[in-house]
Design a protein around this motif. Structure first.
Motif, PDB file in Angstrom:
ATOM      1  N   UNK A  96      10.708  30.538   4.309  1.00  0.00           N
ATOM      2  CA  UNK A  96      10.764  31.216   3.009  1.00  0.00           C
ATOM      3  C   UNK A  96      11.495  32.559   3.037  1.00  0.00           C
ATOM      4  N   UNK A  97      11.664  33.169   4.216  1.00  0.00           N
ATOM      5  CA  UNK A  97      12.365  34.454   4.264  1.00  0.00           C
ATOM      6  C   UNK A  97      13.771  34.321   4.838  1.00  0.00           C
ATOM      7  N   UNK A  98      14.269  33.095   4.980  1.00  0.00           N
ATOM      8  CA  UNK A  98      15.607  32.911   5.527  1.00  0.00           C
ATOM      9  C   UNK A  98      16.701  33.426   4.591  1.00  0.00           C
ATOM     10  N   UNK A  99      16.343  33.636   3.328  1.00  0.00           N
ATOM     11  CA  UNK A  99      17.345  34.179   2.405  1.00  0.00           C
ATOM     12  C   UNK A  99      17.481  35.686   2.537  1.00  0.00           C
ATOM     13  N   UNK A 100      16.771  36.275   3.490  1.00  0.00           N
ATOM     14  CA  UNK A 100      16.896  37.697   3.774  1.00  0.00           C
ATOM     15  C   UNK A 100      18.300  37.974   4.301  1.00  0.00           C
ATOM     16  N   UNK A 101      19.061  38.754   3.583  1.00  0.00           N
ATOM     17  CA  UNK A 101      20.460  38.982   3.938  1.00  0.00           C
ATOM     18  C   UNK A 101      20.638  39.941   5.114  1.00  0.00           C
ATOM     19  N   UNK A 102      19.537  40.504   5.619  1.00  0.00           N
ATOM     20  CA  UNK A 102      19.639  41.454   6.729  1.00  0.00           C
ATOM     21  C   UNK A 102      19.622  40.778   8.095  1.00  0.00           C
ATOM     22  N   UNK A 103      19.317  39.461   8.133  1.00  0.00           N
ATOM     23  CA  UNK A 103      19.191  38.776   9.416  1.00  0.00           C
ATOM     24  C   UNK A 103      19.793  37.377   9.352  1.00  0.00           C
ATOM     25  N   UNK A 104      20.143  36.922  10.537  1.00  0.00           N
ATOM     26  CA  UNK A 104      20.422  35.501  10.743  1.00  0.00           C
ATOM     27  C   UNK A 104      19.601  35.039  11.933  1.00  0.00           C
ATOM     28  N   UNK A 105      19.222  33.782  11.922  1.00  0.00           N
ATOM     29  CA  UNK A 105      18.293  33.263  12.922  1.00  0.00           C
ATOM     30  C   UNK A 105      18.949  32.223  13.822  1.00  0.00           C
ATOM     31  N   UNK A 106      18.580  32.269  15.092  1.00  0.00           N
ATOM     32  CA  UNK A 106      18.691  31.110  15.974  1.00  0.00           C
ATOM     33  C   UNK A 106      17.249  30.746  16.312  1.00  0.00           C
ATOM     34  N   UNK A 107      16.793  29.606  15.837  1.00  0.00           N
ATOM     35  CA  UNK A 107      15.388  29.220  15.979  1.00  0.00           C
ATOM     36  C   UNK A 107      15.164  28.423  17.262  1.00  0.00           C
ATOM     37  N   UNK A 108      14.052  28.705  17.907  1.00  0.00           N
ATOM     38  CA  UNK A 108      13.611  27.955  19.085  1.00  0.00           C
ATOM     39  C   UNK A 108      12.172  27.512  18.829  1.00  0.00           C
ATOM     40  N   UNK A 109      11.874  26.239  19.077  1.00  0.00           N
ATOM     41  CA  UNK A 109      10.540  25.706  18.854  1.00  0.00           C
ATOM     42  C   UNK A 109       9.918  25.274  20.181  1.00  0.00           C
ATOM     43  N   UNK A 110       8.615  25.453  20.296  1.00  0.00           N
ATOM     44  CA  UNK A 110       7.949  25.015  21.508  1.00  0.00           C
ATOM     45  C   UNK A 110       6.501  25.456  21.559  1.00  0.00           C
ATOM     46  N   UNK A 111       5.828  25.076  22.648  1.00  0.00           N
ATOM     47  CA  UNK A 111       4.462  25.500  22.888  1.00  0.00           C
ATOM     48  C   UNK A 111       4.456  26.948  23.362  1.00  0.00           C
TER      49      UNK A 111
END
Length: 293
Positions: free
Chosen positions: A109-124
């Motif tokens: 929901x906050x990915x539209x924040x223009x101050x950041x870009x994400x590289x997402x990592x998922x895991x335990x």
């Protein structure tokens, strides 16, 4: 000297079993693609393909070579992309790690924040802390605090795990905890993992023993776990932030509401990045997003 483009051409030919199709994919002429392959084979010293009926069939050395270079090429291309993003003057990139369910519910929901870009990592939790130690991520959300040199934690929020059941399941009136435990033992259980991670905590908290149940299904994804409850497959423990829509749609219900397990979540980062303006702002953004839900 080996040209990096020779490797990319080789990989494309390998995937398509065809020089002409590989040339189309790479927007090159067929002779240029053939030259790349010939030059690479000369460098390797062995044929990488057999030409059979207009098809390029990899030799044993070709198969081995493909297995050797593909991970290296992909890692190099990913690193190049990361460097381009990091050095972009428009906004910084945050390499963020969490459970996929948390990312979907709290971060998307906050990915539209223009101050950041994400590289997402998922895991335990254990996988994410290793990624943080190895500097593969900048910031993670975890429910476990590992004593690791150079890693610092700050509290994010406390979630609650509650018992969730299919809407049609009848709940009897209980006189004591013994009756509750006996009834729970008779139910079909669904679990996130074979080691019953949150279920063990639940049993220790309320019954002072280890659970004796055997789950009917192991489903290592909280969204899929909740969906399985909605389908009537069994009962399980789900964090409250995930069950709002299911409750609103009356597809499932919480039961035994006095039996709840608190679970604190933390933001973790490397101490050397503690004063980073980007990390500080990202942590504040995530905290605000969690507090507003």
């Amino acid at each position: 000297m080996v040209d990096f483009e020779w490797y990319r051409s080789f990989i494309s030919i390998y995937k398509h079993n065809s020089v002409s199709e590989a040339a189309k994919e790479r927007m090159m002429t067929q002779p240029a693609m053939s030259q790349h392959l010939s030059a690479l084979e000369a460098e390797v010293g062995q044929p990488l393909f057999n030409r059979i009926s207009r098809k390029m069939i990899p030799t044993e050395r070709g198969k081995e070579f493909y297995s050797e270079i593909v991970p290296l090429i992909e890692a190099l291309e990913n690193k190049t992309l990361e460097l381009k993003l990091i050095t972009s003057p428009t906004c910084p990139i945050i390499r963020f790690g969490s459970a996929i369910e948390f990312f979907q519910e709290r971060i998307q929901p906050i990915l539209n924040n223009e101050n950041f870009r994400f590289i997402a990592h998922f895991g335990l939790a254990s996988e994410l802390i290793e990624a943080l130690k190895e500097d593969k991520v900048d910031l993670i959300v975890t429910s476990k605090k590992y004593q690791q040199l150079g890693i610092e934690y700050t509290s994010l929020f406390e979630e609650e795990f509650v018992l969730v059941a299919p809407k049609e399941l009848m709940i009897p009136d209980f006189q004591n905890k013994v009756e509750v435990e006996n009834w729970l033992n008779e139910q079909n259980w669904l679990s996130y993992g074979l080691d019953l991670p949150i279920i063990r905590r639940f049993w220790r908290e309320f019954f002072n023993k280890r659970p004796q149940i055997r789950p009917v299904h192991i489903i290592p994804n909280l969204h899929a776990l909740l969906n399985s409850v909605e389908m009537g497959l069994g009962i399980t423990l789900i964090p409250t932030y995930l069950i709002e829509s299911a409750m609103n749609d009356q597809k499932a219900k919480t039961i035994l509401t006095n039996y709840k397990i608190p679970n604190e979540l933390f933001l973790a980062y490397q101490v050397k990045h503690k004063s980073s303006p980007e990390i500080i702002e990202m942590m504040n953004t995530i905290k605000e997003a969690c507090e507003s839900r």
